[in-house]
Design an enzyme around this catalytic site. Structure first.
Site, mmCIF file in Angstrom:
data_model
loop_
_atom_site.group_PDB
_atom_site.id
_atom_site.type_symbol
_atom_site.label_atom_id
_atom_site.label_comp_id
_atom_site.label_asym_id
_atom_site.label_seq_id
_atom_site.Cartn_x
_atom_site.Cartn_y
_atom_site.Cartn_z
ATOM 1 N N ASP A 141 -64.098 -71.294 -67.106
ATOM 2 C CA ASP A 141 -63.295 -70.081 -67.287
ATOM 3 C C ASP A 141 -62.862 -70.007 -68.747
ATOM 4 O O ASP A 141 -62.336 -70.991 -69.291
ATOM 5 C CB ASP A 141 -62.070 -70.115 -66.372
ATOM 6 C CG ASP A 141 -61.379 -68.764 -66.290
ATOM 7 O OD1 ASP A 141 -61.687 -68.009 -65.365
ATOM 8 O OD2 ASP A 141 -60.546 -68.468 -67.170
ATOM 9 N N ASP A 189 -66.919 -58.562 -74.970
ATOM 10 C CA ASP A 189 -68.316 -58.631 -74.539
ATOM 11 C C ASP A 189 -69.097 -59.629 -75.376
ATOM 12 O O ASP A 189 -69.966 -60.348 -74.869
ATOM 13 C CB ASP A 189 -68.964 -57.248 -74.634
ATOM 14 C CG ASP A 189 -68.415 -56.269 -73.601
ATOM 15 O OD1 ASP A 189 -67.713 -56.723 -72.683
ATOM 16 O OD2 ASP A 189 -68.690 -55.062 -73.735
ATOM 17 N N GLU A 201 -64.333 -63.467 -66.618
ATOM 18 C CA GLU A 201 -64.584 -64.558 -67.569
ATOM 19 C C GLU A 201 -64.915 -65.867 -66.855
ATOM 20 O O GLU A 201 -64.846 -66.941 -67.455
ATOM 21 C CB GLU A 201 -63.366 -64.754 -68.472
ATOM 22 C CG GLU A 201 -62.097 -65.220 -67.774
ATOM 23 C CD GLU A 201 -61.235 -64.071 -67.276
ATOM 24 O OE1 GLU A 201 -60.020 -64.264 -67.201
ATOM 25 O OE2 GLU A 201 -61.772 -62.989 -66.970
#
Length: 398
Positions: free
Chosen positions: A259, A276, A302
């Site tokens: 993460d 992005d 994420e």
């Protein structure tokens, strides 16, 4: 003659159906070229039915006889061009053009030879045999090996053999004294019927492999995350589940959940375009460092996952540490030079028989521990607790 003309009409209609079918395939496929060339091939080959129908009634039979020959051969050459593009075994256009022109010239040279003789039949059927065998070799030389590809290969081989057999059939059954007599000969009915069957079967096989390609392409697209280029959650589950069922003695493997740290802050501060870029960069890190047989996915937002088949916990932890360090030291385009993005990792070794969802829950707990421990860390999950069934003991008196 009526029976042969009826077959010619049926063949013409069938060819037009294939033209429409391949144009529909072209509209649905990303790679439109192969289907368009197939449509062109059937359209050109169907002109032979027109030429042969007019042949007995025209004062210039030579033009229509050679036109029929050129139409069929031209259609087959366009199919060879199509298969070359589809199977990525292209033929040089110049070579195909020279082959076509040479074959038409050969047909002109043998036109006045006595029909039904070995010399005429051999040189007439030879170009058709060559182009069909050439097309079959295209499928064989490609890297595709699905059952549909093997069926197409077999039909192309069978068609090429058919044109060799026609040499004998033209002599044995008789193909008429002149080109204009062809439709009234016994050979015409045999040739048109068998030829139609093989062409229909081959056309269906080509349609089959192209439709399969569209389906595979659609399935792959539905299982990929467009931003990262990795699997999405569905694609990850579909790929990993069979691996868990076929594990060896060393165990199914290890699952890594990752993460990105403070990713929302990146989006809020630098914009979603920069966010992005972070997603894409982290995806590249995972792909560059994971083993060849591993499967990586962006599960959402994420959060990422990597499955390492037949890899133990210790080795997986070292790999996760490498991914963590690589991301922490990588500059992300679109962010200031001083900004570095980190990620936290949870690693769980999957035990035989453990459902993937259970392993993901354990890895997620380890990931949460890494976040709680200060982020930019790797934590390993505890092994699952196995509850053994109680054994009953029978107590008796001595």
């Amino acid at each position: 003659m009526g029976g042969a003309i009826s077959l010619l009409a049926v063949n013409f209609i069938i060819a037009q159906i294939f033209v429409v079918a391949f144009l529909i395939i072209a509209a649905k496929s990303r790679a439109k070229g192969p289907a368009i060339w197939c449509a062109a091939g059937f359209a050109v080959a169907s002109l032979a039915a027109v030429f042969e129908t007019v042949l007995p009634f025209t004062p210039v039979p030579k033009f229509f006889a050679v036109g029929a020959f050129a139409s069929v051969l031209g259609g087959f050459i366009l199919l060879r061009l199509s298969l070359g593009l589809f199977y990525q075994v292209p033929a040089r256009l110049l070579v195909l053009t020279v082959f076509f022109l040479g074959s038409v010239l050969l047909d002109l040279l043998i036109y006045d030879l006595p029909r039904g003789t070995l010399r005429h039949a051999f040189f007439y059927q030879l170009p058709f045999f060559v182009i069909q065998a050439w097309s079959a070799s295209t499928v064989l030389r490609s890297k595709r090996r699905s059952p549909a590809d093997w069926i197409l290969f077999g039909l192309l081989v069978l068609t090429s053999i058919y044109y060799l057999v026609k040499i004998y059939a033209a002599i044995a059954a008789g193909s008429g004294a002149t080109a204009a007599d062809y439709l009234a000969s016994p050979f015409a009915l045999i040739s048109q019927a068998l030829g139609a069957m093989l062409i229909v079967a081959t056309g269906m096989a080509i349609l089959g492999v192209m439709v399969k390609d569209i389906i595979d392409e659609a399935r792959a697209s539905s299982e990929l995350d467009a931003l990262s280029g990795l699997c999405n959650r569905r694609g990850f589950v579909d790929r990993v589940t069979p691996m868990l069922e076929t594990c060896g003695g060393e165990g199914p493997g290890t699952l890594i959940l990752a993460d990105l740290d403070r990713f929302k802050l990146v989006n809020d501060t630098y914009g979603h375009h920069a966010g992005d870029g972070v997603i894409r960069q982290f995806s590249r890190v995972l792909v560059e460092l994971m083993p060849m047989r591993a499967v990586a996915a962006r599960l959402g937002g994420e959060e990422f996952a990597v499955f390492l088949p037949r890899v133990g916990l210790a080795e997986a932890r070292v790999l996760a540490q490498g991914m963590r360090a690589a991301m922490a030291s990588t500059r992300v385009e679109g962010l200031p030079e001083s900004v570095r993005i980190t990620a936290s990792f949870g690693v769980a070794a999957i035990v035989p028989g453990e459902p993937m969802e259970a392993a993901m829950q354990r890895a997620d707990k380890a990931l949460y521990a890494a976040k709680a421990g200060g982020r930019n860390r790797v934590e390993c999950a505890e092994p699952p607790v196995l509850v053994l069934p109680a054994t009953s003991r029978r107590v008796g008196r001595s």
